[in-house]
Design a protein around this motif. Structure first.
Motif, PDB file in Angstrom:
ATOM      1  N   GLU A 171       0.080  21.293  81.811  1.00 51.04           N
ATOM      2  CA  GLU A 171      -0.636  20.209  82.470  1.00 51.04           C
ATOM      3  C   GLU A 171      -1.491  20.784  83.589  1.00 51.04           C
ATOM      4  OE1 GLU A 171       1.564  17.199  84.483  1.00 51.04           O
ATOM      5  OE2 GLU A 171       2.439  18.585  85.942  1.00 51.04           O
TER       6      GLU A 171
ATOM      7  N   GLN B  45      -2.765  15.015  75.089  1.00 55.68           N
ATOM      8  CA  GLN B  45      -2.853  13.660  75.627  1.00 55.68           C
ATOM      9  C   GLN B  45      -4.174  13.022  75.205  1.00 55.68           C
ATOM     10  OE1 GLN B  45      -3.457  13.029  79.952  1.00 55.68           O
ATOM     11  NE2 GLN B  45      -1.464  12.036  79.870  1.00 55.68           N
TER      12      GLN B  45
ATOM     13  N   VAL C  83      -4.465   6.632  76.264  1.00 55.25           N
ATOM     14  CA  VAL C  83      -4.033   6.688  77.653  1.00 55.25           C
ATOM     15  C   VAL C  83      -5.216   6.320  78.545  1.00 55.25           C
ATOM     16  CG1 VAL C  83      -3.097   8.126  79.496  1.00 55.25           C
ATOM     17  CG2 VAL C  83      -2.340   8.477  77.133  1.00 55.25           C
TER      18      VAL C  83
ATOM     19  N   THR D   6      -6.042  17.115  81.629  1.00 50.06           N
ATOM     20  CA  THR D   6      -5.365  16.795  80.383  1.00 50.06           C
ATOM     21  C   THR D   6      -4.037  17.527  80.303  1.00 50.06           C
ATOM     22  OG1 THR D   6      -5.665  16.581  77.972  1.00 50.06           O
ATOM     23  CG2 THR D   6      -6.393  18.652  78.987  1.00 50.06           C
ATOM     24  N   LYS D   7      -3.194  17.087  79.387  1.00 47.77           N
ATOM     25  CA  LYS D   7      -1.882  17.692  79.154  1.00 47.77           C
ATOM     26  C   LYS D   7      -1.772  18.034  77.672  1.00 47.77           C
ATOM     27  CE  LYS D   7       0.182  14.851  82.812  1.00 47.77           C
ATOM     28  NZ  LYS D   7      -1.108  14.245  83.251  1.00 47.77           N
TER      29      LYS D   7
END
Length: 244
Positions: free
Chosen positions: A77, A98, A103, A167-168
């Protein structure tokens, strides 16, 4: 809408990794069936130091395909979408990222490049623009919701989000691909952000599987010279031309 920092966490690796790689290497040179020696490897009857030494020396010979049997999984992350686009160029890997579609970025985190952070006027303008982006995203998303897009509003509003958006990602690579990743991304010529990711991953790999990764890193670290042309060499090691 805070600035985010890099975080790389170890999640999992193939069980009995050293013994598995040792067995795979041995099968290439062993007349028998390595499954018969497998219980001895797991019990420690074959000294793990002997296994590690054999693996290290065989790797040095250039024979590295058996290490594909072992993989590592990391959670990452605090990287930008720009950085993630570099990472996913490495095709022999699995990624779960992600989604900006599912999201909502109602409070968008972002990555601030160090070169911008150290110049006050550059940082001020960057952060001002991040605020403008956040406002535009939130406005567009609400307008789309008001016009019936509902849960689909994210997928259209996201078009204004910047490369800096945080972003992850969950990433799995086998050890041969990891070495290739480190060769390229630990190099001083690699972009600063992806190099930071690679350096953090390498430290984890060295801790978890030292027989394979103690000498990991940029290609020059193994070769003792820079494989780049003089035009692109960073100067840490002499180029091939200078040592030939």
């Amino acid at each position: 809408m805070p600035q985010k920092n890099l975080r790389v966490e170890f999640m999992a690796m193939t069980p009995d990794a050293l013994s598995l790689i040792y067995a795979a290497f041995r099968q290439c040179y062993h007349a028998g069936f390595v499954a018969d020696m497998w219980p001895k490897l797991l019990s420690g009857e074959v000294d793990p130091e002997v296994q590690a030494d054999f693996v290290s020396k065989t790797m040095e010979s250039g024979h590295d395909s058996p290490v594909e049997h072992v993989s590592f999984t990391f959670a990452i992350e605090g990287i930008s979408r720009a950085c993630s686009h570099q990472i996913v160029r490495h095709r022999l890997a699995s990624y779960s990222q992600q989604s900006q579609r599912y999201v909502a970025e109602n409070d968008m985190d972002y990555i601030l490049p160090p070169a911008i952070a150290k110049i006050p006027e550059a940082r001020e303008r960057f952060e001002q623009f991040m605020g403008e982006v956040q406002s535009a995203y939130s406005d567009l998303r609400q307008i789309l919701v008001d016009h019936g897009r509902k849960s689909k509003a994210n997928e259209d509003a996201r078009f204004v989000l910047p490369q800096a958006a945080e972003t992850k990602i969950v990433m799995t690579m086998n050890c041969r691909s990891l070495h290739h990743f480190f060769h390229l991304r630990c190099c001083n010529r690699a972009q600063w952000e992806v190099r930071a990711v690679a350096d953090a991953m390498l430290e984890i790999c060295k801790e978890k599987l030292p027989a394979l990764f103690t000498k990991g890193g940029a290609r020059c670290e193994q070769l003792g010279f820079c494989p780049e042309s003089p035009k692109f060499a960073c100067g840490k090691y002499p180029t091939r031309e200078k040592i030939s």
